[in-house]
Motif scaffolding. Sequence first.
Motif, PDB file in Angstrom:
ATOM      1  N   ARG A  48       0.759  -1.156   0.135  1.00  0.00           N
ATOM      2  CA  ARG A  48       0.098  -0.222  -0.045  1.00  0.00           C
ATOM      3  C   ARG A  48       0.862   1.364   0.061  1.00  0.00           C
ATOM      4  O   ARG A  48       0.650   2.237  -0.807  1.00  0.00           O
ATOM      5  CB  ARG A  48      -0.998   0.077   1.207  1.00  0.00           C
ATOM      6  CG  ARG A  48      -1.702   1.126   1.327  1.00  0.00           C
ATOM      7  CD  ARG A  48      -2.739   1.148   2.652  1.00  0.00           C
ATOM      8  NE  ARG A  48      -1.843   1.167   3.943  1.00  0.00           N
ATOM      9  CZ  ARG A  48      -1.347   2.026   4.528  1.00  0.00           C
ATOM     10  NH1 ARG A  48      -1.444   3.085   3.852  1.00  0.00           N
ATOM     11  NH2 ARG A  48      -0.660   2.068   5.500  1.00  0.00           N
ATOM     12  N   ARG A  49       1.897   1.418   0.858  1.00  0.00           N
ATOM     13  CA  ARG A  49       2.583   2.415   0.867  1.00  0.00           C
ATOM     14  C   ARG A  49       3.376   2.609  -0.435  1.00  0.00           C
ATOM     15  O   ARG A  49       3.742   3.554  -0.900  1.00  0.00           O
ATOM     16  CB  ARG A  49       3.716   2.235   2.260  1.00  0.00           C
ATOM     17  CG  ARG A  49       2.966   2.592   3.415  1.00  0.00           C
ATOM     18  CD  ARG A  49       3.868   2.542   4.717  1.00  0.00           C
ATOM     19  NE  ARG A  49       4.492   1.214   4.680  1.00  0.00           N
ATOM     20  CZ  ARG A  49       4.084   0.304   5.419  1.00  0.00           C
ATOM     21  NH1 ARG A  49       2.695   0.354   6.059  1.00  0.00           N
ATOM     22  NH2 ARG A  49       4.582  -0.544   5.928  1.00  0.00           N
ATOM     23  N   GLU A  50       4.000   1.664  -1.079  1.00  0.00           N
ATOM     24  CA  GLU A  50       4.850   1.704  -2.228  1.00  0.00           C
ATOM     25  C   GLU A  50       4.028   2.351  -3.238  1.00  0.00           C
ATOM     26  O   GLU A  50       4.430   2.784  -4.142  1.00  0.00           O
ATOM     27  CB  GLU A  50       5.256   0.072  -2.671  1.00  0.00           C
ATOM     28  CG  GLU A  50       6.545  -0.531  -2.159  1.00  0.00           C
ATOM     29  CD  GLU A  50       6.539  -1.904  -2.443  1.00  0.00           C
ATOM     30  OE1 GLU A  50       5.917  -2.264  -3.433  1.00  0.00           O
ATOM     31  OE2 GLU A  50       7.433  -2.704  -1.840  1.00  0.00           O
ATOM     32  N   ARG A  51       2.675   1.910  -3.214  1.00  0.00           N
ATOM     33  CA  ARG A  51       1.841   2.841  -4.181  1.00  0.00           C
ATOM     34  C   ARG A  51       1.089   3.852  -3.831  1.00  0.00           C
ATOM     35  O   ARG A  51       0.316   4.480  -4.358  1.00  0.00           O
ATOM     36  CB  ARG A  51       0.334   1.527  -4.774  1.00  0.00           C
ATOM     37  CG  ARG A  51       1.283   0.714  -5.257  1.00  0.00           C
ATOM     38  CD  ARG A  51       0.281  -0.691  -5.513  1.00  0.00           C
ATOM     39  NE  ARG A  51       0.665  -1.945  -6.235  1.00  0.00           N
ATOM     40  CZ  ARG A  51       1.796  -2.901  -6.057  1.00  0.00           C
ATOM     41  NH1 ARG A  51       2.519  -2.679  -5.125  1.00  0.00           N
ATOM     42  NH2 ARG A  51       2.014  -3.658  -6.993  1.00  0.00           N
ATOM     43  N   HIS A  52       1.703   4.574  -2.726  1.00  0.00           N
ATOM     44  CA  HIS A  52       1.079   5.637  -2.102  1.00  0.00           C
ATOM     45  C   HIS A  52      -0.313   5.729  -1.873  1.00  0.00           C
ATOM     46  O   HIS A  52      -1.032   6.747  -2.546  1.00  0.00           O
ATOM     47  CB  HIS A  52       1.490   6.935  -3.296  1.00  0.00           C
ATOM     48  CG  HIS A  52       3.039   6.877  -3.076  1.00  0.00           C
ATOM     49  ND1 HIS A  52       3.994   7.262  -2.393  1.00  0.00           N
ATOM     50  CD2 HIS A  52       3.689   6.551  -4.438  1.00  0.00           C
ATOM     51  CE1 HIS A  52       5.301   7.157  -2.790  1.00  0.00           C
ATOM     52  NE2 HIS A  52       5.370   6.544  -4.197  1.00  0.00           N
ATOM     53  N   LEU A  53      -1.001   4.710  -1.387  1.00  0.00           N
ATOM     54  CA  LEU A  53      -2.346   4.524  -1.243  1.00  0.00           C
ATOM     55  C   LEU A  53      -2.558   4.730   0.357  1.00  0.00           C
ATOM     56  O   LEU A  53      -1.676   4.263   1.233  1.00  0.00           O
ATOM     57  CB  LEU A  53      -2.918   3.390  -1.431  1.00  0.00           C
ATOM     58  CG  LEU A  53      -2.801   2.916  -2.859  1.00  0.00           C
ATOM     59  CD1 LEU A  53      -3.063   1.548  -3.146  1.00  0.00           C
ATOM     60  CD2 LEU A  53      -3.924   3.864  -3.666  1.00  0.00           C
ATOM     61  N   SER A  54      -3.657   5.447   0.687  1.00  0.00           N
ATOM     62  CA  SER A  54      -4.022   5.322   2.108  1.00  0.00           C
ATOM     63  C   SER A  54      -4.780   4.337   2.310  1.00  0.00           C
ATOM     64  O   SER A  54      -5.233   3.548   1.478  1.00  0.00           O
ATOM     65  CB  SER A  54      -4.989   6.975   2.369  1.00  0.00           C
ATOM     66  OG  SER A  54      -6.212   6.450   1.809  1.00  0.00           O
ATOM     67  N   GLN A  55      -4.745   4.092   3.790  1.00  0.00           N
ATOM     68  CA  GLN A  55      -5.699   2.831   3.893  1.00  0.00           C
ATOM     69  C   GLN A  55      -7.001   2.828   3.714  1.00  0.00           C
ATOM     70  O   GLN A  55      -7.752   1.967   3.240  1.00  0.00           O
ATOM     71  CB  GLN A  55      -5.620   2.751   5.646  1.00  0.00           C
ATOM     72  CG  GLN A  55      -4.317   2.120   5.973  1.00  0.00           C
ATOM     73  CD  GLN A  55      -4.183   2.177   7.636  1.00  0.00           C
ATOM     74  OE1 GLN A  55      -4.903   3.101   8.166  1.00  0.00           O
ATOM     75  NE2 GLN A  55      -3.549   1.241   8.083  1.00  0.00           N
ATOM     76  N   ALA A  56      -7.814   4.126   3.597  1.00  0.00           N
ATOM     77  CA  ALA A  56      -9.065   4.471   3.161  1.00  0.00           C
ATOM     78  C   ALA A  56      -9.189   4.065   1.764  1.00  0.00           C
ATOM     79  O   ALA A  56     -10.183   3.591   1.153  1.00  0.00           O
ATOM     80  CB  ALA A  56      -9.556   5.745   3.465  1.00  0.00           C
ATOM     81  N   GLU A  57      -8.342   4.448   0.814  1.00  0.00           N
ATOM     82  CA  GLU A  57      -8.215   4.155  -0.615  1.00  0.00           C
ATOM     83  C   GLU A  57      -8.120   2.751  -0.779  1.00  0.00           C
ATOM     84  O   GLU A  57      -8.857   2.388  -1.895  1.00  0.00           O
ATOM     85  CB  GLU A  57      -6.988   5.057  -1.324  1.00  0.00           C
ATOM     86  CG  GLU A  57      -7.307   6.429  -1.170  1.00  0.00           C
ATOM     87  CD  GLU A  57      -5.946   7.167  -1.550  1.00  0.00           C
ATOM     88  OE1 GLU A  57      -6.044   8.471  -2.195  1.00  0.00           O
ATOM     89  OE2 GLU A  57      -4.790   6.484  -1.360  1.00  0.00           O
ATOM     90  N   LEU A  58      -7.345   2.053  -0.142  1.00  0.00           N
ATOM     91  CA  LEU A  58      -7.191   0.796  -0.530  1.00  0.00           C
ATOM     92  C   LEU A  58      -8.564  -0.233   0.007  1.00  0.00           C
ATOM     93  O   LEU A  58      -8.944  -0.874  -0.709  1.00  0.00           O
ATOM     94  CB  LEU A  58      -6.167   0.294   0.509  1.00  0.00           C
ATOM     95  CG  LEU A  58      -5.905  -1.332   0.390  1.00  0.00           C
ATOM     96  CD1 LEU A  58      -5.696  -1.814  -1.236  1.00  0.00           C
ATOM     97  CD2 LEU A  58      -4.561  -1.859   1.236  1.00  0.00           C
TER      98      LEU A  58
END
Length: 66
Positions: free
Chosen positions: A9-19
């Motif tokens: 998730r962090r590698e793709r610059h996503l927040s927990q909410a976006e994921l």
Amino acid sequence: MTNRIGELRRERHLSQAELAEGLEVTRQTIISLESGRYNASLLLAHRIARYFGLTIEDIFLFEEEP
């Protein structure tokens, strides 16, 4: 069992909410998965793998007991 969900998730610059939105689960589910308090069902593991374009084995690391 451990997993690489937080790392991916962090590698793709996503927040927990976006994921969570992308997987159609709650943010609390993502938090629980990343912290290891919850193991994904087979259906959810498959959805996560497809979302990241990886295999289940690339995301979920099964540790064999001695």
